[in-house]
Design a protein around this motif. Structure first.
Motif, PDB file in Angstrom:
ATOM      1  N   ILE A  76       0.834  -1.205   0.000  1.00 12.84           N
ATOM      2  CA  ILE A  76       0.000   0.000   0.000  1.00 12.84           C
ATOM      3  C   ILE A  76       0.867   1.251   0.000  1.00 12.84           C
ATOM      4  CG2 ILE A  76      -1.631   1.351   1.375  1.00 12.84           C
ATOM      5  CD1 ILE A  76      -2.833  -1.312   2.324  1.00 12.84           C
ATOM      6  N   SER A  77       1.897   1.255   0.852  1.00 15.82           N
ATOM      7  CA  SER A  77       2.770   2.417   0.931  1.00 15.82           C
ATOM      8  C   SER A  77       3.490   2.656  -0.385  1.00 15.82           C
ATOM      9  CB  SER A  77       3.791   2.216   2.063  1.00 15.82           C
ATOM     10  OG  SER A  77       3.144   2.011   3.295  1.00 15.82           O
ATOM     11  N   HIS A  78       3.911   1.576  -1.011  1.00 21.07           N
ATOM     12  CA  HIS A  78       4.617   1.695  -2.296  1.00 21.07           C
ATOM     13  C   HIS A  78       3.676   2.206  -3.392  1.00 21.07           C
ATOM     14  CE1 HIS A  78       6.322   0.248  -6.119  1.00 21.07           C
ATOM     15  NE2 HIS A  78       7.488   0.524  -5.548  1.00 21.07           N
ATOM     16  N   ASP A  79       2.475   1.653  -3.445  1.00 17.59           N
ATOM     17  CA  ASP A  79       1.535   2.013  -4.515  1.00 17.59           C
ATOM     18  C   ASP A  79       1.017   3.437  -4.375  1.00 17.59           C
ATOM     19  OD1 ASP A  79       1.887  -0.479  -5.543  1.00 17.59           O
ATOM     20  OD2 ASP A  79      -0.011  -1.302  -4.810  1.00 17.59           O
ATOM     21  N   LEU A  80       1.063   3.993  -3.172  1.00 16.38           N
ATOM     22  CA  LEU A  80       0.591   5.363  -2.981  1.00 16.38           C
ATOM     23  C   LEU A  80       1.516   6.394  -3.617  1.00 16.38           C
ATOM     24  CD1 LEU A  80      -0.750   5.436   0.697  1.00 16.38           C
ATOM     25  CD2 LEU A  80      -2.033   5.939  -1.379  1.00 16.38           C
ATOM     26  N   ARG A  81       2.745   5.992  -3.902  1.00 15.18           N
ATOM     27  CA  ARG A  81       3.697   6.946  -4.458  1.00 15.18           C
ATOM     28  C   ARG A  81       3.252   7.480  -5.816  1.00 15.18           C
ATOM     29  NH1 ARG A  81       9.433   3.863  -3.219  1.00 15.18           N
ATOM     30  NH2 ARG A  81       9.702   4.566  -1.062  1.00 15.18           N
ATOM     31  N   THR A  82       2.686   6.624  -6.648  1.00 19.77           N
ATOM     32  CA  THR A  82       2.294   7.048  -7.997  1.00 19.77           C
ATOM     33  C   THR A  82       1.199   8.113  -7.977  1.00 19.77           C
ATOM     34  OG1 THR A  82       2.950   4.919  -8.939  1.00 19.77           O
ATOM     35  CG2 THR A  82       1.442   6.267 -10.224  1.00 19.77           C
ATOM     36  N   PRO A  83       0.066   7.904  -7.299  1.00 20.72           N
ATOM     37  CA  PRO A  83      -0.949   8.969  -7.263  1.00 20.72           C
ATOM     38  C   PRO A  83      -0.458  10.240  -6.581  1.00 20.72           C
ATOM     39  CG  PRO A  83      -1.548   7.161  -5.791  1.00 20.72           C
ATOM     40  CD  PRO A  83      -0.420   6.668  -6.615  1.00 20.72           C
ATOM     41  N   LEU A  84       0.449  10.106  -5.597  1.00 18.50           N
ATOM     42  CA  LEU A  84       0.981  11.301  -4.947  1.00 18.50           C
ATOM     43  C   LEU A  84       1.817  12.126  -5.940  1.00 18.50           C
ATOM     44  CD1 LEU A  84       2.029   9.993  -1.419  1.00 18.50           C
ATOM     45  CD2 LEU A  84       0.278  11.691  -1.935  1.00 18.50           C
ATOM     46  N   ILE A 110       1.280  13.771   3.393  1.00 12.83           N
ATOM     47  CA  ILE A 110       0.903  12.399   3.025  1.00 12.83           C
ATOM     48  C   ILE A 110       2.129  11.622   2.586  1.00 12.83           C
ATOM     49  CG2 ILE A 110      -0.470  10.995   1.444  1.00 12.83           C
ATOM     50  CD1 ILE A 110      -2.483  13.299   1.309  1.00 12.83           C
ATOM     51  N   GLN A 111       3.024  12.290   1.829  1.00 11.24           N
ATOM     52  CA  GLN A 111       4.248  11.632   1.370  1.00 11.24           C
ATOM     53  C   GLN A 111       5.113  11.201   2.548  1.00 11.24           C
ATOM     54  OE1 GLN A 111       5.232  11.400  -2.111  1.00 11.24           O
ATOM     55  NE2 GLN A 111       6.809  10.017  -1.358  1.00 11.24           N
ATOM     56  N   THR A 114       3.554   8.250   4.250  1.00  7.57           N
ATOM     57  CA  THR A 114       3.706   7.054   3.420  1.00  7.57           C
ATOM     58  C   THR A 114       5.104   6.475   3.549  1.00  7.57           C
ATOM     59  OG1 THR A 114       2.071   7.879   1.843  1.00  7.57           O
ATOM     60  CG2 THR A 114       3.552   6.161   1.067  1.00  7.57           C
TER      61      THR A 114
END
Length: 276
Positions: A76-84, A110-111, A114
């Motif tokens: 989840i933490s890794h995948d959040l990087r793209t939308p951020l 948020i970054q 994450t």
């Protein structure tokens, strides 16, 4: 002759029962402290063998649960990087300077959260070996390192205590509490103490402290007091959660208490786990 034979049979039966029970008790205690242990041999009388089989199944399920949770958190933490990253690019096209600044600040927060969650997941996936260490020297060296960096840390006279633990994890937990004392109290006084049933690492400061109703809340993931909402001073609210999890894996706990001036944080570790 008959009495001697019966006594020998009784000793044999008692040992056959006691040995796997001692092994099971030791494994349960180690598992409760977060240690990795191999599956126990499923031998002995029927009742004990079934108990051991149940213990092995429970341990396997717990291990899978922790591994699955860690992998999920990391994913989840890794995948959040793209939308951020996408949000950051879109924010750059906002013409209102104040709105853009607020958006960028939110994205940065948020970054940071994450990245902290991802670092936590990575740390959780690493299993440190348990070994006996001089706990007093371990904490004193931590205080010396922080003092060398110009921090106002004092290590008070303490008894020499040998303890069986995961030293890197315990050192990080103590460091987090000491840095909290420095951040909010301006100084830290550190001391080790021995009680009949436990070993304590006590960290005190001279700050304003916190309200009693927040003693437990500050250990919740991502919880920050209103006075520490600034990321530069208050972090993201994972440090104390990680520290308590580490100490609880050792079979202990972290508690907070008020002093006439300042706050006291106590790491309590069960004395039965001391090294020789």
């Amino acid at each position: 002759m008959t009495a001697t034979t019966l006594a020998l049979i009784g000793v044999f039966v008692a040992n056959r029962i006691a040995r796997p029970m001692r092994r099971l008790a030791g494994a349960a205690e180690a598992l409760g402290r977060g240690q990795s242990i191999e599956a126990l041999p499923e031998t002995g009388p029927d009742d004990i063998r079934r108990t051991t089989e149940a213990f092995n199944r429970m341990q396997a399920r717990l291990t899978r649960f922790v591994e699955d949770r860690t992998r999920m958190l990391a994913a989840i933490s890794h995948d959040l990087r793209t939308p951020l990253t996408s949000l950051r690019l879109r924010a750059e096209f906002v013409t209102d300077a104040d709105a853009q600044q607020r958006m960028m600040a939110t994205i940065d927060e948020i970054q940071t959260m994450t990245e902290a969650a991802l670092a936590f997941a990575r740390e959780e996936s690493v299993t440190e070996a348990t070994r006996a260490v001089n706990l007093t020297a371990l904490i004193e060296s931590l205080c010396d390192d922080l003092a060398d960096l110009g921090q106002k840390v004092r290590f008070l006279d303490s008894p020499k205590i040998n303890y069986r633990c995961r030293p890197d994890g315990l050192r990080r937990a103590a460091r987090n509490l000491i840095e909290n004392a420095l951040r909010y109290g301006g100084e830290a006084r550190v001391q080790l103490d021995e009680k009949p049933s436990m070993v304590q690492i006590v960290i005190e400061d001279s700050g304003p402290g916190i309200a009693e109703e927040d003693f437990e809340r500050v250990f919740e993931p991502f919880f920050r007091l209103e006075s520490s909402r600034n990321r530069e001073t208050g972090g993201v609210g994972l440090g104390l959660s990680i520290a308590r999890a580490t100490v609880r894996h050792h079979g202990g706990d972290i508690t907070l208490s008020r002093m006439p001036r300042g706050l006291r944080a106590t790491i309590a570790l069960p004395r039965s786990h001391r090294g020789l």
